[in-house]
Write an enzyme that holds these catalytic residues in place. Sequence first.
Site, PDB file in Angstrom:
ATOM      1  N   TYR A  54      -1.665  -0.403  10.178  1.00 19.59           N
ATOM      2  CA  TYR A  54      -1.907  -1.044   8.888  1.00 19.59           C
ATOM      3  C   TYR A  54      -0.676  -0.921   7.975  1.00 19.59           C
ATOM      4  O   TYR A  54      -0.169  -1.925   7.452  1.00 19.59           O
ATOM      5  CB  TYR A  54      -3.131  -0.396   8.231  1.00 19.59           C
ATOM      6  N   THR A 113       0.824  -1.216   0.000  1.00 16.09           N
ATOM      7  CA  THR A 113       0.000   0.000   0.000  1.00 16.09           C
ATOM      8  C   THR A 113       0.852   1.257   0.000  1.00 16.09           C
ATOM      9  O   THR A 113       1.977   1.255   0.532  1.00 16.09           O
ATOM     10  CB  THR A 113      -0.912   0.005   1.251  1.00 16.09           C
TER      11      THR A 113
HETATM   12  N1  UFG Z   1     -13.339  10.093   3.632  1.00 14.28           N
HETATM   13  C1  UFG Z   1     -14.348  10.905   4.082  1.00 14.28           C
HETATM   14  N2  UFG Z   1     -15.526  10.309   4.448  1.00 14.28           N
HETATM   15  C2  UFG Z   1     -15.726   8.955   4.393  1.00 14.28           C
HETATM   16  C3  UFG Z   1     -14.690   8.144   3.930  1.00 14.28           C
HETATM   17  C4  UFG Z   1     -13.498   8.750   3.569  1.00 14.28           C
HETATM   18  O1  UFG Z   1     -14.209  12.131   4.147  1.00 14.28           O
HETATM   19  O2  UFG Z   1     -16.815   8.495   4.754  1.00 14.28           O
HETATM   20  C5  UFG Z   1     -12.069  10.702   3.217  1.00 14.28           C
HETATM   21  C6  UFG Z   1     -10.886  10.216   4.026  1.00 14.28           C
HETATM   22  O3  UFG Z   1     -10.743  10.976   5.188  1.00 14.28           O
HETATM   23  C7  UFG Z   1      -9.756  10.365   3.021  1.00 14.28           C
HETATM   24  C8  UFG Z   1     -10.413  10.124   1.660  1.00 14.28           C
HETATM   25  O4  UFG Z   1     -11.813  10.319   1.896  1.00 14.28           O
HETATM   26  O5  UFG Z   1      -9.307  11.683   3.041  1.00 14.28           O
HETATM   27  C9  UFG Z   1     -10.195   8.738   1.142  1.00 14.28           C
HETATM   28  O6  UFG Z   1     -10.553   7.809   2.173  1.00 14.28           O
HETATM   29  P1  UFG Z   1     -10.718   6.244   1.913  1.00 14.28           P
HETATM   30  O7  UFG Z   1     -11.078   5.624   3.234  1.00 14.28           O
HETATM   31  O8  UFG Z   1     -11.618   6.000   0.758  1.00 14.28           O
HETATM   32  O9  UFG Z   1      -9.299   5.822   1.463  1.00 14.28           O
HETATM   33  P2  UFG Z   1      -7.923   5.910   2.233  1.00 14.28           P
HETATM   34  O10 UFG Z   1      -7.042   6.804   1.426  1.00 14.28           O
HETATM   35  O11 UFG Z   1      -8.056   6.209   3.667  1.00 14.28           O
HETATM   36  O12 UFG Z   1      -7.593   4.385   2.167  1.00 14.28           O
HETATM   37  C10 UFG Z   1      -6.710   3.793   1.305  1.00 14.28           C
HETATM   38  C11 UFG Z   1      -7.140   2.345   1.059  1.00 14.28           C
HETATM   39  C12 UFG Z   1      -7.227   1.642   2.380  1.00 14.28           C
HETATM   40  C13 UFG Z   1      -5.931   1.784   3.083  1.00 14.28           C
HETATM   41  C14 UFG Z   1      -5.541   3.228   3.198  1.00 14.28           C
HETATM   42  C15 UFG Z   1      -4.229   3.409   3.826  1.00 14.28           C
HETATM   43  O13 UFG Z   1      -8.378   2.323   0.425  1.00 14.28           O
HETATM   44  O14 UFG Z   1      -7.543   0.279   2.193  1.00 14.28           O
HETATM   45  O15 UFG Z   1      -5.495   3.825   1.928  1.00 14.28           O
HETATM   46  O16 UFG Z   1      -3.897   4.767   3.885  1.00 14.28           O
HETATM   47  F1  UFG Z   1      -6.053   1.277   4.315  1.00 14.28           F
END
Ligand code: UFG
Length: 336
Positions: free
Chosen positions: A151, A127
């Site tokens: 993670y 990741t």
């Molecule tokens: N977000 C929101 N509201 C939500 C969900 C997400 O505002 O309900 C925001 C998060 O704060 C972030 C962005 O949208 O800024 C993307 O969030 P995601 O959860 O969709 O994705 P992430 O970048 O957090 O996650 C990705 C992978 C995960 C992994 C992570 C590690 O999808 O599986 O990177 O950083 F764990």
Amino acid sequence: MSTPTYNLNGRDIIVVGGGGYIGAHVCKMIAENGGTPIVFDNFSAGHEHAVKWGPFVDVDLRDRADTIAAFRNHDHVESVIHLASSIEVGEGERDPAGFYDNNVMGAINLLMAMRETQTHNLIFSSTCATYGETQNMPLLESEIQNPFSVYGKTKLAIEHLIQSYHKAYGLNYVTFRYFNASGADASGDIGEEHDPETHLIPNALKAAAGLGSKMKLFGTDYDTPDGTCVRDYIHVNDIALAHIEAIRAMDAGLTNAELNLGTGEGYSVLQIIKAIEEVTGLPVPYDAGPRREGDLTKLYANAAKAESVIGFTPQHSSLENIIQTAWNFHKTKWGV
Ligand code: UFG
């Protein structure tokens, strides 16, 4: 789904976590390229209904004896794709031992089983969360890895373990550092189904569909043009395609590589919400709230190395296609 890219000639490929979101798309693409995916899963996060393209083996990687036995039963297989892991960042902070047990102990047992059965080729899902907070965007694979979350730390530990297996025993590997997997297969029969769902696009689609409460937007005070986090969204079928390209490259002699899997484009949360409103024609009701623990400000890839090393370029990852395919899948699933 894209046209076949490489003839796998009836080859069996073990896909650990093949019942999950990315796993199901990888399995479908293996089948479309003439191979047979053998799914190893325990359905702790994956789904039985997503296993459609080959046999299923019920195995939990935390059980070393069972894992070795499962590999012994398939000792003709040369290539393994390992996608099974705990992924919910918040859960990792609350239960670090559980995360290390599932992710790192599981990988140790997998590697021991591969060595026992002389299974030489591994493709591993890591990741972008292994990089940590940095201003150096787009991210190169050579960037210092200093993960912020449990993670990310477990994924980095596995990356190191795999590198050590390469050095000690000649294991061939490709480690992919995924950016944000998103979208769904155009058929509409497989897509993102996490429980609980924590990802932005499905949560925003749910709010647009009027199901449940408003979406929570986590943080508007980041150091980005509109104050919300920036991510690199790559279509799940592009991720699947990259796995086929990795098998092709390993067949041609590639012995080891760490590769980003992203598009190189970053979009903010507000840009995603706007794109969802455009594609669905529906407003996305949201409440802006505080930051979510563990979120980094900006993450987007320099995608050049995957192109030069395995010849991979994204084909499905326009924001419109990502959102349209995710919307098609969720509309069917939710009956809206
Ligand atoms: N977000 C929101 N509201 C939500 C969900 C997400 O505002 O309900 C925001 C998060 O704060 C972030 C962005 O949208 O800024 C993307 O969030 P995601 O959860 O969709 O994705 P992430 O970048 O957090 O996650 C990705 C992978 C995960 C992994 C992570 C590690 O999808 O599986 O990177 O950083 F764990």
